[in-house]
Scaffold this active site. Structure first.
Site, mmCIF file in Angstrom:
data_model
loop_
_atom_site.group_PDB
_atom_site.id
_atom_site.type_symbol
_atom_site.label_atom_id
_atom_site.label_comp_id
_atom_site.label_asym_id
_atom_site.label_seq_id
_atom_site.Cartn_x
_atom_site.Cartn_y
_atom_site.Cartn_z
ATOM 1 N N ALA A 18 0.971 -1.300 0.195
ATOM 2 C CA ALA A 18 0.030 0.065 0.128
ATOM 3 C C ALA A 18 1.043 1.180 0.015
ATOM 4 O O ALA A 18 1.924 1.378 -0.822
ATOM 5 C CB ALA A 18 -0.964 0.109 1.173
ATOM 6 N N CYS A 19 0.399 2.260 1.056
ATOM 7 C CA CYS A 19 1.080 3.474 0.726
ATOM 8 C C CYS A 19 2.750 3.205 1.080
ATOM 9 O O CYS A 19 3.332 4.242 0.797
ATOM 10 C CB CYS A 19 0.472 4.579 1.768
ATOM 11 S SG CYS A 19 -1.165 4.990 1.415
ATOM 12 N N SER A 20 3.106 2.350 1.735
ATOM 13 C CA SER A 20 4.530 1.931 2.247
ATOM 14 C C SER A 20 5.397 1.443 0.964
ATOM 15 O O SER A 20 6.541 0.532 1.193
ATOM 16 C CB SER A 20 4.644 1.343 3.309
ATOM 17 O OG SER A 20 4.285 2.246 4.388
ATOM 18 N N SER A 53 1.889 5.400 -2.160
ATOM 19 C CA SER A 53 3.311 5.171 -2.060
ATOM 20 C C SER A 53 4.391 6.336 -2.687
ATOM 21 O O SER A 53 5.321 6.254 -2.287
ATOM 22 C CB SER A 53 3.740 3.688 -2.523
ATOM 23 O OG SER A 53 3.854 3.717 -4.148
#
Ligand code: COA
Length: 371
Positions: A155-157, A332
């Site tokens: 996901a965002c990481s 990300s």
């Protein structure tokens, strides 16, 4: 062990953007149409009337002023509220690969590298256009890179986790140079008809070229990477290949992004601040010694809170630059855009931290030093 650097980054920004005012006008037209179409059920108490959104709320609650998107007309069409992407045949470059390639070419050009210099491609993003063949292999093919490629999703990481995988591959000798590509078509996993989150995301692609330090001068030494995950359902998207086997609605609301925004804010901010200070301390540094923090770009107050916890005072724009006002949350790619647009002025020896946080929960930090 081989020393590893971030040699260059690349950015693809869509040509179209949507201001909060344009977004809210379309949303409120949708609300008026919905409420008119369901007037009888609403009057009978069988349905709840939808409530209007407001541009003031959006900017105050998030810091977002506009977002870039690949298709503005579909999103702003009150009868659709979703981007319109023409299907492409299998032998054409797919949309997600196309924007990834554009960012990758930018990174290669800035580094003065070509395909022959790169041994691997990692497509690290929060959504893949299809399960297989991997997006990374298509991007690798389009760029003419030999070696290997694979997709990964945190996901965002995804970008910071991707940087660690790339750095490990270079350090261990399985590649001299790895391209980490983050094509984020967030407009297609956002429910633009949900007032609580319709303003959150934008589209973009970033790329990071991670290399052996001895391949050239300059760049940013990777002093360390630190990854952490802790399961939470507070940011979730149930889209997936099992949907067509399930008895639930295959196109239901749960197959798009949804979150408990307040909980995410409260739970993730302290985790991220703690993560960064622990990482810095393990490397013999303190937050006060960091010249710049390139933080994940989801919410302005969240970033201010994290920076305040780290520095015990408010951070300036110069210390923790903000790009979410223009780009919104780009999953990300956010911390990488911040780095890409705001690093030229740093001096040799300056220390910086790239940090992402998001669904999972997941947190990734990369401590770098200008060479
Ligand atoms: N327009 C106007 N009012 C709105 C609105 C909109 N679009 N959306 C919500 N509101 C209202 C709510 O109804 C609520 O009203 P109430 O107080 O009368 O009940 C009020 O505004 C506050 O809503 P809330 O959802 O609690 O807002 P918030 O201040 O928590 O901000 C987020 C919402 C999503 C911006 C914020 O929680 C956030 O950014 N969290 C972190 C998210 C994050 O990082 N996610 C990671 C994703 S990868």
């Amino acid at each position: 062990m081989t020393d590893v650097v971030i040699r260059a980054t690349g950015l693809f920004t869509p040509s179209q953007s949507i201001s909060n005012e344009e977004l809210v006008a379309a949303f409120n037209t949708y609300v008026a149409k919905y409420n008119a179409a369901h007037a009888a059920e609403i009057a009978a108490g069988e349905l709840t009337a939808l409530t209007e959104s407001s541009a003031e709320f959006i900017e105050k609650a998030s810091g977002i002023k506009q977002r870039f998107v690949l298709d503005k007309s579909g999103v702003l069409d009150p009868t659709r509220m979703y981007p319109r992407f023409a299907p492409r045949p299998d032998d054409a470059l797919s949309l997600e690969a196309e924007i990834g390639v554009a960012a990758a070419r930018d990174a290669l050009a800035r580094a003065g590298r070509d395909a022959a210099d790169v041994d691997a491609v990692i497509c690290a993003a929060s959504n893949m256009q299809r399960p297989y063949p991997a997006m990374a292999v298509e991007i690798q093919h389009a760029l003419g890179i030999k070696g290997f490629a694979f997709d990964m999703n945190v996901a965002c990481s995804s970008a910071t986790f991707g940087i660690e995988q790339a750095a490990n591959a270079v350090r261990s000798g399985s590649a001299r140079s790895v391209l980490v590509v983050n094509p984020e078509i967030c407009s297609a996993h956002l429910e633009w008809r949900d007032r609580d989150c319709h303003f959150i995301f934008g589209d973009v692609a970033t790329a990071i070229l991670v290399e052996r330090a001895d391949m050239g001068e300059g760049g940013w030494a990777i002093l360390g990477t630190k990854l952490a995950t802790s399961f939470s359902n507070n940011i979730r998207n149930n889209a997936g290949f099992l949907n067509r086997c399930e008895d639930t609605d295959p196109n239901g609301r749960d197959k798009l992004f949804r979150q408990e925004g307040r909980k995410v804010f409260k739970e993730v901010s302290p985790m991220a601040a703690e993560h960064i200070s622990t990482h810095l301390s393990a490397l013999g540094h303190t937050p006060a010694g960091v010249r710049r923090f390139w933080l994940h770009q989801a919410n302005l107050s969240m970033n201010q809170l994290i920076a305040r916890r780290l520095l015990e005072r408010d951070a300036t724009f110069d210390e923790a630059p903000v790009i979410l006002d223009q780009y919104a949350n780009t999953a990300s790619a956010g911390s990488i855009i911040a780095f890409h647009l705001h690093h030229e002025d740093l001096a040799q020896g300056d220390l910086g931290v790239i940090c992402s946080f998001g669904a999972g929960y997941s947190i990734g930090s990369v401590v770098i030093q200008r060479r």
